[in-house]
Enzyme design. Structure first.
Site, PDB file in Angstrom:
ATOM      1  N   LYS A  15     -19.783  -7.805   9.594  1.00 36.25           N
ATOM      2  CA  LYS A  15     -18.841  -6.913   8.905  1.00 36.25           C
ATOM      3  C   LYS A  15     -18.840  -5.503   9.485  1.00 36.25           C
ATOM      4  O   LYS A  15     -17.809  -4.813   9.407  1.00 36.25           O
ATOM      5  CB  LYS A  15     -19.149  -6.882   7.412  1.00 36.25           C
ATOM      6  CG  LYS A  15     -19.139  -8.262   6.742  1.00 36.25           C
ATOM      7  CD  LYS A  15     -17.835  -9.012   6.952  1.00 36.25           C
ATOM      8  CE  LYS A  15     -17.964 -10.490   6.598  1.00 36.25           C
ATOM      9  NZ  LYS A  15     -16.796 -11.289   6.984  1.00 36.25           N
TER      10      LYS A  15
ATOM     11  N   GLU B 169     -20.016   1.817   1.928  1.00 30.84           N
ATOM     12  CA  GLU B 169     -18.589   2.146   1.816  1.00 30.84           C
ATOM     13  C   GLU B 169     -18.359   2.905   0.518  1.00 30.84           C
ATOM     14  O   GLU B 169     -19.103   2.714  -0.451  1.00 30.84           O
ATOM     15  CB  GLU B 169     -17.724   0.856   1.713  1.00 30.84           C
ATOM     16  CG  GLU B 169     -17.569   0.088   2.978  1.00 30.84           C
ATOM     17  CD  GLU B 169     -16.708  -1.168   2.762  1.00 30.84           C
ATOM     18  OE1 GLU B 169     -16.266  -1.410   1.620  1.00 30.84           O
ATOM     19  OE2 GLU B 169     -16.493  -1.887   3.741  1.00 30.84           O
TER      20      GLU B 169
ATOM     21  N   HIS C 285     -15.872 -13.063  -7.520  1.00 33.91           N
ATOM     22  CA  HIS C 285     -15.436 -13.356  -6.155  1.00 33.91           C
ATOM     23  C   HIS C 285     -14.872 -14.763  -5.990  1.00 33.91           C
ATOM     24  O   HIS C 285     -14.627 -15.206  -4.878  1.00 33.91           O
ATOM     25  CB  HIS C 285     -16.556 -13.080  -5.145  1.00 33.91           C
ATOM     26  CG  HIS C 285     -17.237 -11.765  -5.412  1.00 33.91           C
ATOM     27  ND1 HIS C 285     -16.542 -10.578  -5.478  1.00 33.91           N
ATOM     28  CD2 HIS C 285     -18.525 -11.455  -5.672  1.00 33.91           C
ATOM     29  CE1 HIS C 285     -17.387  -9.599  -5.765  1.00 33.91           C
ATOM     30  NE2 HIS C 285     -18.581 -10.097  -5.893  1.00 33.91           N
TER      31      HIS C 285
ATOM     32  N   ARG D 202     -10.013 -18.545   9.132  1.00 33.96           N
ATOM     33  CA  ARG D 202      -9.778 -19.938   8.742  1.00 33.96           C
ATOM     34  C   ARG D 202      -8.462 -20.045   7.976  1.00 33.96           C
ATOM     35  O   ARG D 202      -7.864 -19.026   7.624  1.00 33.96           O
ATOM     36  CB  ARG D 202     -10.910 -20.393   7.805  1.00 33.96           C
ATOM     37  CG  ARG D 202     -10.961 -19.503   6.558  1.00 33.96           C
ATOM     38  CD  ARG D 202     -11.786 -20.070   5.438  1.00 33.96           C
ATOM     39  NE  ARG D 202     -11.563 -19.337   4.210  1.00 33.96           N
ATOM     40  CZ  ARG D 202     -12.170 -18.215   3.864  1.00 33.96           C
ATOM     41  NH1 ARG D 202     -13.079 -17.670   4.648  1.00 33.96           N
ATOM     42  NH2 ARG D 202     -11.882 -17.618   2.714  1.00 33.96           N
TER      43      ARG D 202
HETATM   44  C1  MV4 Z   1     -15.339  -3.603  -2.415  1.00 34.21           C
HETATM   45  C2  MV4 Z   1     -14.862  -3.277  -3.700  1.00 34.21           C
HETATM   46  C3  MV4 Z   1     -14.627  -1.963  -3.978  1.00 34.21           C
HETATM   47  N1  MV4 Z   1     -14.857  -1.029  -3.039  1.00 34.21           N
HETATM   48  N2  MV4 Z   1     -15.542  -2.636  -1.514  1.00 34.21           N
HETATM   49  C4  MV4 Z   1     -16.052  -8.226  -3.242  1.00 34.21           C
HETATM   50  C5  MV4 Z   1     -16.146  -9.357  -2.318  1.00 34.21           C
HETATM   51  C6  MV4 Z   1     -16.284  -8.790  -0.962  1.00 34.21           C
HETATM   52  N3  MV4 Z   1     -15.420  -9.501  -0.071  1.00 34.21           N
HETATM   53  C7  MV4 Z   1     -15.898  -7.353  -1.099  1.00 34.21           C
HETATM   54  N4  MV4 Z   1     -15.720  -7.099  -2.490  1.00 34.21           N
HETATM   55  C8  MV4 Z   1     -15.399  -5.850  -2.936  1.00 34.21           C
HETATM   56  N5  MV4 Z   1     -15.573  -4.866  -2.052  1.00 34.21           N
HETATM   57  C9  MV4 Z   1     -15.305  -1.389  -1.827  1.00 34.21           C
HETATM   58  N6  MV4 Z   1     -15.530  -0.444  -0.923  1.00 34.21           N
HETATM   59  C10 MV4 Z   1     -14.637  -4.288  -4.590  1.00 34.21           C
HETATM   60  C11 MV4 Z   1     -14.911  -5.577  -4.217  1.00 34.21           C
HETATM   61  C12 MV4 Z   1     -14.637  -6.545  -5.222  1.00 34.21           C
HETATM   62  C13 MV4 Z   1     -13.621  -7.470  -5.044  1.00 34.21           C
HETATM   63  C14 MV4 Z   1     -12.887  -7.557  -3.884  1.00 34.21           C
HETATM   64  C15 MV4 Z   1     -11.887  -8.481  -3.739  1.00 34.21           C
HETATM   65  C16 MV4 Z   1     -11.618  -9.359  -4.786  1.00 34.21           C
HETATM   66  C17 MV4 Z   1     -12.338  -9.302  -5.924  1.00 34.21           C
HETATM   67  C18 MV4 Z   1     -13.355  -8.368  -6.074  1.00 34.21           C
HETATM   68  C19 MV4 Z   1     -14.083  -8.326  -7.252  1.00 34.21           C
HETATM   69  C20 MV4 Z   1     -15.077  -7.428  -7.404  1.00 34.21           C
HETATM   70  C21 MV4 Z   1     -15.364  -6.542  -6.377  1.00 34.21           C
END
Ligand code: MV4
Length: 505
Positions: A116, A200, A235, A291
């Site tokens: 990442k 982040e 998630h 994917r």
């Molecule tokens: C984040 C975020 C808020 N701010 N990054 C969750 C899964 C992973 N792929 C990254 N995720 C998140 N990253 C920052 N800087 C909030 C999430 C997140 C989220 C992201 C996408 C879909 C659902 C989510 C649920 C909770 C938190």
């Protein structure tokens, strides 16, 4: 066109890929574990190879066994589906080294996007907006404190080898950073064997919007518009839509162009997805998935493109069939994931044998399923049983169709999350498009146990018992359809109960 393909997956996605291959005249080879002898993908493929016991580590995740099956069946290509080995660079490399076509991007691309921090570096360099933060792993708790201060609170510490939310720690104050860093690093090391962590800025109520991409071996890259995936829990996505209802045309264009820049930056070949977080009119690169995704059907229904067909064309050395300007965006599509989980018991995984399955149909409705009556649903694999997809000229009509389709869907023998989906499809914020990744935590009432449902269930159960008793004492009337009359009741849907026949039919 490649002559044959081994589908290194199971369930609904294996079936979806087999369907796409068959339409192109590609010979299909399924693989299956001992737990999947009666699964639909085994029945539908031209050939099927038993690769091992139920445990995924000894079947669907075993690279040696998959390659052995490909050799035995003389497969020309391997399609990984999603999950299992789909985003393992070592698998893509092993497939190529065995002289087979991997239906997906190059191993180097998969590897680069799996790291990442490297993904953030490459995206930032390509002019794709990334969430403010570090683009290299943090060396220590004190470096984490410095970085967090520079980024501004709240922040989130993430595993460089992660993705999908594992090893994530939200930190709101400076004095919590060092402990959060240690915890995230520990979790990352345990989950991925790599304790690298970066930081982040944390966005509190973002929407999760992702762009479908396609690249070919001739340098062509297009996007197929976006999907809205904000309705998720821990998630795990529950409902996805295309397009996203609150993006302005300008935002949609900018996001699509950013996604294409992202794909070009890594010489992307095949189907991929760039995930963005969108908040307060800004959007930021989150991750790139190398994917085909679970939710790809909503894109298919609004563009008319068969994404699996494109995957096979590109993997066979062909060019993308359309230019960017030729890719339509018509109407609206919604997908509901049907899982064997009990949403009112904390999404406890449910097990059982599928005794009855009524699949919705009719205008604008699609079922991508991976089960049939008699299948045992255990705990070895992902709980996704199938996906219900509805499309219409606009969001309202797609929602109406989805409601109707959810009412038609009937699965007996294993609990599913369908009652929660029915509630969401009636909830005012959802209907108004007021979505965010916090949607489910902000709507706890959706999880209330509902006396109405419970008493309805009890009433239907009583009716079924009475009918059983009646049949035990009175010769059953021989009328067409009689046997089916009591197999289509279900809990949690509209208050409708089949009238009990009086004994004369
Ligand atoms: C984040 C975020 C808020 N701010 N990054 C969750 C899964 C992973 N792929 C990254 N995720 C998140 N990253 C920052 N800087 C909030 C999430 C997140 C989220 C992201 C996408 C879909 C659902 C989510 C649920 C909770 C938190």
């Amino acid at each position: 066109m490649i002559e044959s393909v081994l589908v290194a997956n199971r369930g609904e996605i294996a079936l979806r890929v087999i369907r796409g291959a068959r339409e192109l005249g590609i010979r299909t080879i399924a693989v299956f574990s001992e737990a999947d002898r009666d699964s639909p993908h085994v029945v539908q493929a031209d050939e099927a190879v038993l690769i091992g016991p139920a445990a995924a580590s000894r079947s669907y995740l075993d690279i040696g066994r998959i390659l052995g099956a490909a050799r035995a069946a003389r497969a020309a290509a391997i399609h990984p589906g999603y999950g299992f080995l789909a985003e393992r660079a070592d698998f893509a490399r092993a497939v190529a080294d065995a002289g087979l076509v991997f239906v997906g991007p190059a191993a180097e691309t998969i590897g680069a996007m799996g790291d990442k921090t490297e993904a953030r570096r490459r995206m930032a360099a390509a002019g794709v907006p990334v969430v403010p933060g570090t683009t290299a792993p943090l060396a220590s708790g004190s470096e984490a404190r410095e970085a967090a201060t520079a980024v501004g609170f709240p922040v989130v510490l993430k595993a460089a080898a992660g993705g999908g939310g594992k090893g994530m720690r939200v930190v709101r104050r400076l004095d919590e950073v060092a402990a959060g860093f240690e915890a995230a690093a520990r979790e990352a090391r345990a989950a991925f064997g790599d304790g690298s962590v970066y930081v982040e800025r944390f966005l509190e109520r973002p929407r999760h919007i992702e762009v479908q991409l396609f690249g070919d071996g001739f340098g062509n890259v297009v996007h197929l518009h976006e999907r809205e995936c904000s309705i998720q829990r821990r998630h795990q996505k529950l409902i996805e839509e295309a397009p996203s209802s609150l993006l302005t045309p300008a935002e949609r264009r900018e996001m699509g162009e950013a996604a294409v820049r992202a794909a070009r930056a890594v010489n992307y070949i095949g189907a991929g997805t760039v995930e963005f977080l969108h908040q307060d009119g800004e959007f930021f690169f989150l991750e790139m998935n190398t994917r085909l995704q679970v939710e790809h059907p909503v894109t298919e229904l609004v563009t008319g493109v068969d994404l699996v067909e494109w995957q096979f064309r590109v993997a066979s050395g062909g060019a993308l069939p359309m230019r960017q300007s030729e890719i339509p965006l018509r109407g609206h599509a919604i997908e509901c994931r049907i899982t064997s989980e009990s949403p009112f018991e904390g999404f406890l995984p449910a097990t059982g044998t599928v005794r009855h399955l009524a699949i919705p149909g009719g205008p604008g409705v699609r079922w991508d399923g991976g089960i049939r009556v008699g299948n045992e649903i255990g705990l070895h694999y992902d709980p996704l049983l199938g996906k219900l997809i509805a499309a219409g000229p606009d969001r309202e009509s797609a929602i109406r169709r989805m409601r109707r389709a959810l009412a038609e869907l009937s699965i007996a023998g294993v609990s599913t999350g369908t009652p929660l989906l029915r509630r969401i499809l009636d909830e005012p914020d959802f209907l108004a498009g007021r979505l965010s990744t916090a949607y489910l935590t902000e709507h706890p009432e959706l999880f209330d146990s509902d006396l109405g449902d419970a008493s309805r269930t009890a009433a239907v159960a009583a009716a079924v018992l009475l009918e059983h008793e009646r049949r035990a004492t009175v010769p059953a009337p021989r009328i067409p359809g009689d046997g089916a009359r009591f197999s289509d009741w279900r809990a949690g849907t509209a208050p409708w109960v089949a009238p009990i026949p009086d004994g004369n039919g």
